[in-house]
Design an enzyme around this catalytic site. Structure first.
Site, PDB file in Angstrom:
ATOM      1  CB  SER A 104      -0.943   0.002   1.209  1.00 12.26           C
ATOM      2  OG  SER A 104      -0.234  -0.215   2.398  1.00 12.26           O
ATOM      3  CG  HIS A 156       1.493   1.836   4.660  1.00 14.55           C
ATOM      4  ND1 HIS A 156       0.372   1.966   3.865  1.00 14.55           N
ATOM      5  CD2 HIS A 156       1.610   3.023   5.322  1.00 14.55           C
ATOM      6  CE1 HIS A 156      -0.168   3.173   4.049  1.00 14.55           C
ATOM      7  NE2 HIS A 156       0.566   3.833   4.923  1.00 14.55           N
ATOM      8  CD  GLU A 162       0.356   7.515   5.370  1.00 15.86           C
ATOM      9  OE1 GLU A 162       0.288   6.389   5.903  1.00 15.86           O
ATOM     10  OE2 GLU A 162       0.703   8.524   5.985  1.00 15.86           O
ATOM     11  CG  PHE A 207       8.412  13.679   8.993  1.00 16.64           C
ATOM     12  CD1 PHE A 207       7.374  14.576   9.236  1.00 16.64           C
ATOM     13  CD2 PHE A 207       8.111  12.400   8.568  1.00 16.64           C
ATOM     14  CE1 PHE A 207       6.048  14.180   9.055  1.00 16.64           C
ATOM     15  CE2 PHE A 207       6.797  11.999   8.390  1.00 16.64           C
ATOM     16  CZ  PHE A 207       5.764  12.889   8.629  1.00 16.64           C
ATOM     17  CG  ASP A 224       0.301  13.797  16.986  1.00 16.70           C
ATOM     18  OD1 ASP A 224       0.037  13.399  18.129  1.00 16.70           O
ATOM     19  OD2 ASP A 224       0.982  13.156  16.161  1.00 16.70           O
ATOM     20  CG  HIS A 281      -4.901   8.117   6.904  1.00 22.31           C
ATOM     21  ND1 HIS A 281      -3.631   8.181   7.425  1.00 22.31           N
ATOM     22  CD2 HIS A 281      -4.815   7.280   5.844  1.00 22.31           C
ATOM     23  CE1 HIS A 281      -2.820   7.426   6.709  1.00 22.31           C
ATOM     24  NE2 HIS A 281      -3.508   6.870   5.732  1.00 22.31           N
TER      25      HIS A 281
HETATM   26  P1  FAD Z   1      -3.448   6.100  20.108  1.00 26.42           P
HETATM   27  O1  FAD Z   1      -3.586   4.691  19.682  1.00 26.42           O
HETATM   28  O2  FAD Z   1      -4.606   6.731  20.785  1.00 26.42           O
HETATM   29  O3  FAD Z   1      -2.146   6.197  21.022  1.00 26.42           O
HETATM   30  C1  FAD Z   1      -1.616   7.466  21.379  1.00 26.42           C
HETATM   31  C2  FAD Z   1      -0.766   7.338  22.649  1.00 26.42           C
HETATM   32  O4  FAD Z   1      -1.608   7.128  23.772  1.00 26.42           O
HETATM   33  C3  FAD Z   1       0.217   6.177  22.644  1.00 26.42           C
HETATM   34  O5  FAD Z   1       1.343   6.596  23.375  1.00 26.42           O
HETATM   35  C4  FAD Z   1      -0.530   5.069  23.388  1.00 26.42           C
HETATM   36  O6  FAD Z   1       0.372   4.182  24.009  1.00 26.42           O
HETATM   37  C5  FAD Z   1      -1.330   5.877  24.403  1.00 26.42           C
HETATM   38  N1  FAD Z   1      -2.649   5.329  24.712  1.00 26.42           N
HETATM   39  C6  FAD Z   1      -3.534   4.791  23.839  1.00 26.42           C
HETATM   40  N2  FAD Z   1      -4.687   4.469  24.470  1.00 26.42           N
HETATM   41  C7  FAD Z   1      -4.518   4.842  25.769  1.00 26.42           C
HETATM   42  C8  FAD Z   1      -5.338   4.794  26.934  1.00 26.42           C
HETATM   43  N3  FAD Z   1      -6.575   4.287  26.864  1.00 26.42           N
HETATM   44  N4  FAD Z   1      -4.826   5.254  28.109  1.00 26.42           N
HETATM   45  C9  FAD Z   1      -3.577   5.780  28.181  1.00 26.42           C
HETATM   46  N5  FAD Z   1      -2.753   5.848  27.103  1.00 26.42           N
HETATM   47  C10 FAD Z   1      -3.213   5.391  25.917  1.00 26.42           C
HETATM   48  N6  FAD Z   1      -1.829  11.650  12.221  1.00 26.42           N
HETATM   49  C11 FAD Z   1      -2.765  12.484  11.677  1.00 26.42           C
HETATM   50  O7  FAD Z   1      -3.096  13.515  12.276  1.00 26.42           O
HETATM   51  N7  FAD Z   1      -3.352  12.173  10.477  1.00 26.42           N
HETATM   52  C12 FAD Z   1      -3.053  11.050   9.774  1.00 26.42           C
HETATM   53  O8  FAD Z   1      -3.622  10.809   8.708  1.00 26.42           O
HETATM   54  C13 FAD Z   1      -2.078  10.159  10.327  1.00 26.42           C
HETATM   55  N8  FAD Z   1      -1.748   8.994   9.699  1.00 26.42           N
HETATM   56  C14 FAD Z   1      -0.893   8.105  10.298  1.00 26.42           C
HETATM   57  C15 FAD Z   1      -0.647   6.864   9.685  1.00 26.42           C
HETATM   58  C16 FAD Z   1       0.181   5.931  10.291  1.00 26.42           C
HETATM   59  C17 FAD Z   1       0.402   4.591   9.612  1.00 26.42           C
HETATM   60  C18 FAD Z   1       0.815   6.238  11.538  1.00 26.42           C
HETATM   61  C19 FAD Z   1       1.725   5.256  12.187  1.00 26.42           C
HETATM   62  C20 FAD Z   1       0.586   7.466  12.147  1.00 26.42           C
HETATM   63  C21 FAD Z   1      -0.272   8.401  11.545  1.00 26.42           C
HETATM   64  N9  FAD Z   1      -0.565   9.632  12.143  1.00 26.42           N
HETATM   65  C22 FAD Z   1      -1.483  10.492  11.580  1.00 26.42           C
HETATM   66  C23 FAD Z   1       0.115  10.031  13.383  1.00 26.42           C
HETATM   67  C24 FAD Z   1      -0.690   9.644  14.641  1.00 26.42           C
HETATM   68  O9  FAD Z   1      -1.926  10.320  14.658  1.00 26.42           O
HETATM   69  C25 FAD Z   1       0.159  10.039  15.853  1.00 26.42           C
HETATM   70  O10 FAD Z   1       1.256   9.172  15.957  1.00 26.42           O
HETATM   71  C26 FAD Z   1      -0.591  10.156  17.152  1.00 26.42           C
HETATM   72  O11 FAD Z   1       0.292  10.754  18.115  1.00 26.42           O
HETATM   73  C27 FAD Z   1      -1.038   8.841  17.758  1.00 26.42           C
HETATM   74  O12 FAD Z   1      -2.064   8.298  17.047  1.00 26.42           O
HETATM   75  P2  FAD Z   1      -2.601   6.816  17.403  1.00 26.42           P
HETATM   76  O13 FAD Z   1      -3.754   6.582  16.513  1.00 26.42           O
HETATM   77  O14 FAD Z   1      -1.495   5.854  17.378  1.00 26.42           O
HETATM   78  O15 FAD Z   1      -3.104   7.066  18.900  1.00 26.42           O
END
Ligand code: FAD
Length: 282
Positions: A5, A256, A7, A206, A99, A67
């Protein structure tokens, strides 16, 4: 055949839209499983993400995957987006927390990605294939590397079907992470994210933001090339294609690619890897 895939990000200007279309057309020759398009947390690219995804769906003929980042948005705003995607026949989604730019605090009704996975399953059942994010080198806010795997498991239990990782240049980080996940009972595929190396300063900037480590030896070699972009690209091709080979040989379910809307570096890597059909740059 292993999953594949690519991105993209939603372009802001008309030239960017044209470039994305050309890039997607060129990469479509690999017959990837999908093209995904990032989403700005807080809804900043809501329209742009949708337009890019629909362009891919209608003009390129490869599955288009938006996304969706939940932080900074209300439940009803996010639900509108989900239902719109469903109405348009998009059935796969990359679900993220996102973020917010610094200074914006933690506004909105979501704190973690798992809350968005829950919302999608509650409102649309099994309609969507849900991808979530994973972090072999540890998410910058994770309290420990155990936390990362633990919350990935929670996302799987809430209904995530597969995971895409943050990029990394150390294959062992990925394999240790897979072991940890397997021990915790995580059974969904965890596909490594691959960032081609084409520009040193941008990569450093980055990587700091997202917590990806550039190994010291690699950093030093790239830095030593200064403005010599040709040498940076050549070393990047060698190092990242070697990483991809090791990942695939070690059992990664696919790759990916973070393309930054450019086809050339991904084509170079995939052609060198040699396990997918060869493609020439468009
Ligand atoms: P989560 O899974 O919510 O995790 C965030 C943090 O909180 C982690 O440290 C986790 O350990 C912790 N955590 C999770 N659940 C809990 C809980 N219940 N209690 C306490 N701690 C918890 N960002 C964008 O804005 N737009 C995008 O399109 C985008 N695409 C991405 C694509 C990929 C493949 C990746 C790897 C990242 C992408 N990101 C994107 C970045 C991502 O949004 C950031 O890394 C963000 O900081 C974390 O997102 P997450 O979905 O992993 O969050």
């Amino acid at each position: 055949m292993k999953n594949l895939s690519f991105e993209f990000f939603p372009p802001k200007k008309p030239e960017g839209v044209k470039n994305l279309e050309q890039t997607a057309k060129t990469l479509a020759a690999f017959s990837p499983d999908f093209f995904s398009v990032t989403y700005g947390a807080g809804g900043s690219t809501r329209q742009g993400t949708l337009e890019a995804v629909m362009m891919i769906k209608e003009k390129i003929g490869i599955a288009a995957v938006p996304h969706l980042a939940c932080v900074g948005s209300s439940r009803s705003e996010i639900l509108d987006v989900i239902l719109n995607y469903k109405e348009l026949g998009l059935n796969r989604i990359v679900v993220l927390r996102g973020d917010l730019p610094s200074g914006m605090g933690q506004s909105g009704e979501f704190r973690y990605a798992i809350e968005l996975v829950d919302l999608i399953r509650e409102t649309t059942g099994d309609y969507f294939h849900i991808e979530v994010a994973a972090y072999p080198e540890c998410h910058p806010q994770a309290l420990s590397s155990f936390d990362d795997a633990f919350y990935l498991k929670k996302k799987m239990e809430a209904g995530a079907n597969s995971a895409l990782t943050q990029y990394f240049y150390n294959a062992d980080a990925y394999f240790y992470f897979l072991d940890k996940c397997a021990k915790l009972g995580i059974t969904i595929p965890i596909v490594p994210g691959i960032m081609p190396i084409t520009h040193f300063e941008k990569l450093v900037r980055f990587s700091k933001l997202c917590g990806a480590e550039i190994p010291r030896w690699l950093y030093k070699r790239l830095e030593a090339y200064g403005e010599d972009q040709q040498s940076i690209k050549a070393l990047g091709l060698e190092v990242v294609s070697d990483l991809c080979s090791r990942l695939i040989a070690g059992g990664a379910p696919g790759l990916h690619f973070y393309t930054l809307n450019q086809a050339e570096a991904s084509i170079g890597l995939l052609n060198k890897l040699g396990i997918y059909q060869k493609v020439t740059a468009g």
